[in-house]
Enzyme design. Structure first.
Site: not given
Ligand code: FRU
Length: 492
Positions: A225, A307, A43
């Site tokens: 998220e 993902w 992210d």
């Molecule tokens: C989104 C996420 C967030 C988290 C981060 C961990 O892709 O899962 O929710 O903070 O990545 O790397």
């Protein structure tokens, strides 16, 4: 200084340039998108603009090309295209890994961390404690803060961290903070299970819970998220845009970003309809949020992966890139509001502009093509290489949808979900259509109808897709403008 010394300095400088070029020249390496020099990235975090510079922090694991203990990487840019990667901004500590979050400029020094001479940058982020997770507790994600007085290079973590403790939710993360001018307080929106929670604060340190949103609305096939809450004025009316990423459970499978529109009074968000809408209808635009401190102009940037297969894509040395930064807007069509996203100006990268009406052209990746269509009907564009690998995109009239077909676009054996065709509903109603396509070594971004429908997808052809042809009545287009783009990894 002796001539010999000067020669060896010149030689070293030349070597460094050569190494840098080689470094950003690996197979599939994007040429107009940010990717980390080496290692794993996910992210975008802490997107912020200050002193004529855009800062991008990002989820980063420097020791591997797969996800691990998260740090915040850091890169800076003057034009949102050329990025310079800086050293690591935040390292994991005894409270845990550094997960996603945001950065604000504390102009009024409400936190007291700044000085008269220097405004502080405050980072608000999740700390994920792997020991607590392993032990099976529900208390391992909490929100912490840190400040920087030198524009993001050095950070001091607050010694009273965490500042927002989990109420006992396993998924409690990704705080996005903004200044609410009407209520004169900071507002934090953060993901909590499959909804969001709002908190407020006067000093960025003490936070009070205001409300929750999301139960029974939108997509709920996974965890929510990376939310963001952004005000717009549309036809003279203030409308708030609430962006929420979800994984899994997105439209194209795996991860994606939905949004809601409505009112926010500083306490509570109330949506003005029950539609489930997606910021981007492709499979590879996730965890995107907006830059803070950009005034009325809102700029959005996402992580160009999913993902479902992010840790398996066939790159070496580095993994994942960001989308092209996009100017974000909100438009009313009938009773509903829809986001628009258009790429920031790519002029600094344009080398030559060709106009064409033809239907077969040889190009050099990366490039951008703008199409003007007076009367939209079915068409297919085929981007191909000398190995016969091809990426197809187009418009399906029966479905009233744009599509990207990456079934024959190169390597796909790393994941069964990858080689598929994805469709994106056309939202505009006009006969006329305008399309912009940005094609890089391993990604395509399609912006249709002023960005009302967007699709972002990655693919892995074993040779660059340097040939382009159409399957359509060529009269469909009245202008086709092609811009060859210069790599961002050579000097601007
Ligand atoms: C989104 C996420 C967030 C988290 C981060 C961990 O892709 O899962 O929710 O903070 O990545 O790397």
């Amino acid at each position: 200084m002796s001539r010999r010394m000067l020669c060896s300095i010149a030689f070293l400088a030349c070597l460094t340039t050569l190494q840098a070029q080689k470094l950003y020249d690996e197979p599939y390496r994007p040429q107009v998108h940010f990717s980390p020099m080496t290692s794993w990235m996910n992210d975008p975090n802490g997107l912020v603009y200050i002193d004529n510079t855009y800062h991008m922090f990002f989820q980063y694991f420097p020791d591997s090309t797969v996800w691990g203990p998260m740090h915040w990487g850091h890169a800076v840019s003057k034009d949102l295209l050329h990025w310079k990667q800086e050293g690591i901004a935040l390292y994991p500590d005894s409270l845990g890994y550094i997960f996603s979050g945001s950065v604000v400029i504390d102009s009024m020094n409400s936190s007291g961390f700044g000085t008269k001479a220097k405004k502080s940058m405050i980072a608000i982020f999740t700390q994920h404690d792997p020991a607590g997770e392993k032990a099976g507790t529900s208390f391992f994600q909490n929100q912490s803060i840190a400040y920087s007085l030198d524009n993001g290079i050095h950070w001091q973590k607050y010694n009273g961290n965490p500042v927002v403790k989990t109420p006992g939710l396993k998924d409690f993360r990704d705080p996005k903070v903004s200044w609410n001018a009407e209520q004169k307080k900071w507002i934090m929106v953060l993901a909590a299970g499959d909804r969001v929670m709002f908190y407020s604060s006067g000093n960025l340190i003490e936070w009070k819970k205001e409300s929750e949103f999301g139960s029974g609305t939108g997509a709920h096939g996974g965890v929510w998220e990376c939310p963001d809450l952004i005000p717009f004025v549309v036809d003279g009316k203030k409308i708030w845009l609430l962006i929420v990423s979800i994984n899994p459970g997105a439209l194209q499978g795996g991860s994606g970003t939905q949004y809601f529109t409505g009112e926010f009074d500083g306490h509570q968000f109330i949506s003005n309809d029950t539609l489930t809408r997606w910021m981007d209808y492709g499979a590879d635009n996730y965890a995107g949020v907006s830059f803070s401190n950009t005034g009325k102009e809102k700029i959005f940037l996402g992580w160009m992966s999913n993902w479902q297969y992010a840790t398996k894509v066939p790159t070496v040395k580095w993994r994942s890139a960001m989308t092209i930064p996009r100017v974000l807007g909100l438009k009313k069509i009938g009773p509903h509001y829809f986001t628009t996203m258009t790429p920031v100006s790519m002029k600094p990268l344009g080398t030559s502009t060709k106009l064409s009406t033809g239907n077969k052209i040889n190009l050099n990746v990366p490039y951008k093509i703008d199409f003007n269509i007076p009367d939209l009907h079915a068409f297919t564009f085929i981007f191909s290489n000398s190995l016969g690998q091809e990426l197809r995109i187009g418009f399906d009239e029966d479905k009233n949808a744009f599509f990207i077909d990456r079934t024959k676009a190169g390597k796909s054996d790393f994941d069964p979900h990858f080689a598929v065709i994805h469709y994106a509903p056309r939202i505009a109603k006009s006969k006329k259509s305008k399309l912009t396509v940005i094609l890089d070594k391993s990604s395509l971004e399609l912006f249709a109808d002023g960005g009302l429908t967007c699709m972002t997808e990655i693919f892995f052809p074993e040779q660059p897709l340097n040939e382009w042809r159409t399957e359509a009545n060529t009269n469909l287009f009245n202008t086709i403008q092609i811009d060859q783009l210069k790599s961002i990894w050579t000097s601007p």
